[in-house]
Design a protein around this motif. Structure first.
Motif, PDB file in Angstrom:
ATOM      1  N   VAL A  61     -23.893   0.839 -23.839  1.00  0.00           N
ATOM      2  CA  VAL A  61     -22.682   0.030 -23.871  1.00  0.00           C
ATOM      3  C   VAL A  61     -21.485   0.760 -24.495  1.00  0.00           C
ATOM      4  N   TYR A  62     -20.287   0.808 -24.044  1.00  0.00           N
ATOM      5  CA  TYR A  62     -19.024   1.414 -24.404  1.00  0.00           C
ATOM      6  C   TYR A  62     -18.510   0.112 -24.966  1.00  0.00           C
ATOM      7  N   TYR A  63     -17.990   0.549 -26.412  1.00  0.00           N
ATOM      8  CA  TYR A  63     -17.481  -0.589 -27.011  1.00  0.00           C
ATOM      9  C   TYR A  63     -15.845  -0.571 -26.947  1.00  0.00           C
ATOM     10  N   PRO A  64     -15.224  -1.820 -27.320  1.00  0.00           N
ATOM     11  CA  PRO A  64     -13.965  -1.929 -27.359  1.00  0.00           C
ATOM     12  C   PRO A  64     -13.016  -0.793 -27.815  1.00  0.00           C
ATOM     13  N   ASN A  65     -12.057  -0.573 -26.968  1.00  0.00           N
ATOM     14  CA  ASN A  65     -11.265   0.842 -27.738  1.00  0.00           C
ATOM     15  C   ASN A  65     -11.820   2.235 -27.701  1.00  0.00           C
ATOM     16  N   GLN A  66     -13.180   2.037 -27.001  1.00  0.00           N
ATOM     17  CA  GLN A  66     -13.992   3.577 -27.213  1.00  0.00           C
ATOM     18  C   GLN A  66     -13.390   4.416 -26.053  1.00  0.00           C
ATOM     19  N   LYS A  67     -12.854   5.626 -26.361  1.00  0.00           N
ATOM     20  CA  LYS A  67     -12.509   6.268 -25.283  1.00  0.00           C
ATOM     21  C   LYS A  67     -13.725   7.161 -24.664  1.00  0.00           C
ATOM     22  N   HIS A  68     -13.719   7.152 -23.250  1.00  0.00           N
ATOM     23  CA  HIS A  68     -14.784   7.477 -22.336  1.00  0.00           C
ATOM     24  C   HIS A  68     -14.337   7.758 -21.007  1.00  0.00           C
ATOM     25  N   THR A  69     -15.325   8.744 -20.551  1.00  0.00           N
ATOM     26  CA  THR A  69     -14.881   9.125 -19.059  1.00  0.00           C
ATOM     27  C   THR A  69     -16.332   9.204 -18.629  1.00  0.00           C
ATOM     28  N   GLN A  70     -16.502   9.381 -17.022  1.00  0.00           N
ATOM     29  CA  GLN A  70     -17.760   9.360 -16.425  1.00  0.00           C
ATOM     30  C   GLN A  70     -17.464  10.470 -15.173  1.00  0.00           C
ATOM     31  N   TYR A  71     -18.476  11.273 -14.829  1.00  0.00           N
ATOM     32  CA  TYR A  71     -18.390  11.835 -13.701  1.00  0.00           C
ATOM     33  C   TYR A  71     -19.891  12.466 -13.156  1.00  0.00           C
ATOM     34  N   THR A  72     -19.636  12.982 -11.852  1.00  0.00           N
ATOM     35  CA  THR A  72     -21.155  13.556 -11.356  1.00  0.00           C
ATOM     36  C   THR A  72     -21.154  14.984 -11.381  1.00  0.00           C
ATOM     37  N   SER A  73     -22.019  15.448 -11.030  1.00  0.00           N
ATOM     38  CA  SER A  73     -22.049  17.109 -10.807  1.00  0.00           C
ATOM     39  C   SER A  73     -21.761  17.485  -9.468  1.00  0.00           C
ATOM     40  N   ALA A  74     -21.667  18.670  -9.323  1.00  0.00           N
ATOM     41  CA  ALA A  74     -21.443  19.217  -7.796  1.00  0.00           C
ATOM     42  C   ALA A  74     -22.505  19.092  -7.049  1.00  0.00           C
ATOM     43  N   SER A  75     -23.784  18.916  -7.414  1.00  0.00           N
ATOM     44  CA  SER A  75     -24.892  19.028  -6.661  1.00  0.00           C
ATOM     45  C   SER A  75     -25.561  17.403  -6.160  1.00  0.00           C
ATOM     46  N   SER A  76     -25.224  16.668  -7.011  1.00  0.00           N
ATOM     47  CA  SER A  76     -25.850  15.386  -6.700  1.00  0.00           C
ATOM     48  C   SER A  76     -24.657  14.255  -7.105  1.00  0.00           C
ATOM     49  N   GLY A  77     -24.918  13.049  -6.388  1.00  0.00           N
ATOM     50  CA  GLY A  77     -24.147  11.699  -6.874  1.00  0.00           C
ATOM     51  C   GLY A  77     -24.914  11.034  -7.659  1.00  0.00           C
ATOM     52  N   CYS A  78     -24.306   9.614  -7.587  1.00  0.00           N
ATOM     53  CA  CYS A  78     -24.903   8.826  -8.616  1.00  0.00           C
ATOM     54  C   CYS A  78     -24.685   7.296  -8.125  1.00  0.00           C
ATOM     55  N   SER A  79     -25.801   6.242  -8.221  1.00  0.00           N
ATOM     56  CA  SER A  79     -25.403   4.801  -7.996  1.00  0.00           C
ATOM     57  C   SER A  79     -25.652   4.134  -9.472  1.00  0.00           C
ATOM     58  N   TYR A  80     -24.615   3.204  -9.721  1.00  0.00           N
ATOM     59  CA  TYR A  80     -24.896   2.763 -11.075  1.00  0.00           C
ATOM     60  C   TYR A  80     -24.149   1.256 -11.289  1.00  0.00           C
ATOM     61  N   LEU A  81     -24.285   0.328 -12.071  1.00  0.00           N
ATOM     62  CA  LEU A  81     -23.975  -1.004 -11.980  1.00  0.00           C
ATOM     63  C   LEU A  81     -23.071  -0.941 -13.150  1.00  0.00           C
ATOM     64  N   THR A  82     -21.924  -1.360 -13.280  1.00  0.00           N
ATOM     65  CA  THR A  82     -20.891  -1.587 -14.460  1.00  0.00           C
ATOM     66  C   THR A  82     -20.431  -2.976 -14.539  1.00  0.00           C
TER      67      THR A  82
END
Length: 261
Positions: A61-82
């Motif tokens: 869980v990211y909290y309100p006003n908490q700075k964050h970023t997300q990314y995948t690697s060069a070799s594999s993708g990702c599936s996720y629920l937000t």
């Protein structure tokens, strides 16, 4: 008297995302909570200028006003629920900077949540709020299996080379005996390491990783089903298809058709 200490006020948005390799979401912050659950693959995240990896069946869980970023690697993708939401919580920061491994109960609740939000009636919307609140409470109960972002536990550090070995040898039929021999561990020691860190047996973890990798490869439409089976160490297409159906409830070809709907 029993009073609620956790109350989900509103779900602002909910979306399931499939990201290819080299995806990057630029750093941002917002005045509401954000829940991320990894269905398949690995998602890299930077939170408050610290970098960590979310594996499949993990959430945070990211909290309100908490700075964050997300990314995948060069070799594999990702599936996720937000899920973006607003919440009253009288337990300050209890889930902040925590990675939680979703239990079977949490995974079942998430399936129920996804089912409920597909309906437009007010009753289903109310139920989706109730179910999501249960997911968050279950996450609180699972804290003993969580990993603090600012401190990796010793068991996970010892397990990292083994997990990396599995990831780098996906094209092989990896056995528990092979892992024991490669890392000079007894079978019981290996089992304890996996159960303590991942709440899974080594054999089950290998199946989980391969099946979820297969799902991502099918989403990317780069290879045929036969090629994907071979890449994941299955030299029998029939056996691969059977394992995939046992895991996801549909065959690889059925899953590919569902992506086109």
């Amino acid at each position: 008297m029993i009073q609620s200490r956790v109350r989900v006020k509103e779900i602002l948005a909910c979306f399931y995302q499939r990201r290819k390799p080299n995806y990057q979401f630029l750093p941002s912050s917002h005045p509401y909570f954000e829940f991320t659950y990894i269905d398949a693959g690995k998602l890299y995240t930077v939170v408050d200028e610290k970098e960590y990896i979310l594996h499949s069946s993990q959430c945070m869980v990211y909290y309100p006003n908490q700075k964050h970023t997300q990314y995948t690697s060069a070799s594999s993708g990702c599936s996720y629920l937000t899920i973006l939401f607003e919440m009253d919580m009288n337990i300050p920061d209890i889930l902040k900077n925590k990675i939680v491994l979703a239990s079977q109960q949490m995974r079942l609740e998430m399936k129920r949540f996804i089912k409920e939000i597909q309906f437009d009636s007010w009753m289903h919307k109310e139920m989706s709020l109730v179910v999501f609140q249960r997911i968050l409470i279950q996450a609180l109960l699972e804290q003993k299996n969580s990993v603090k972002l600012d401190k990796e536990c010793e068991t996970n550090t010892e397990l990292d080379p083994i997990l990396l070995y599995i990831e780098n040898h996906m094209d092989k039929d990896i056995s528990v005996e092979e892992l024991c021999h490669t890392f000079s561990l007894s079978r019981s020691s290996l089992q304890v390491m996996f159960r303590n860190a991942l709440v899974l047996t080594p054999k089950r973890y290998i199946v989980d990783v391969k099946m979820k990798r297969a799902k991502i490869l099918l989403q990317e439409h780069r290879c045929t089903i036969s090629e994907i089976a071979y890449q994941l160490g299955y030299h029998s297409l029939y056996y691969f298809s059977r394992k995939f159906k046992d895991y996801f409830g549909m065959s690889p070809s059925e899953y590919v058709k569902s992506l086109q709907q």
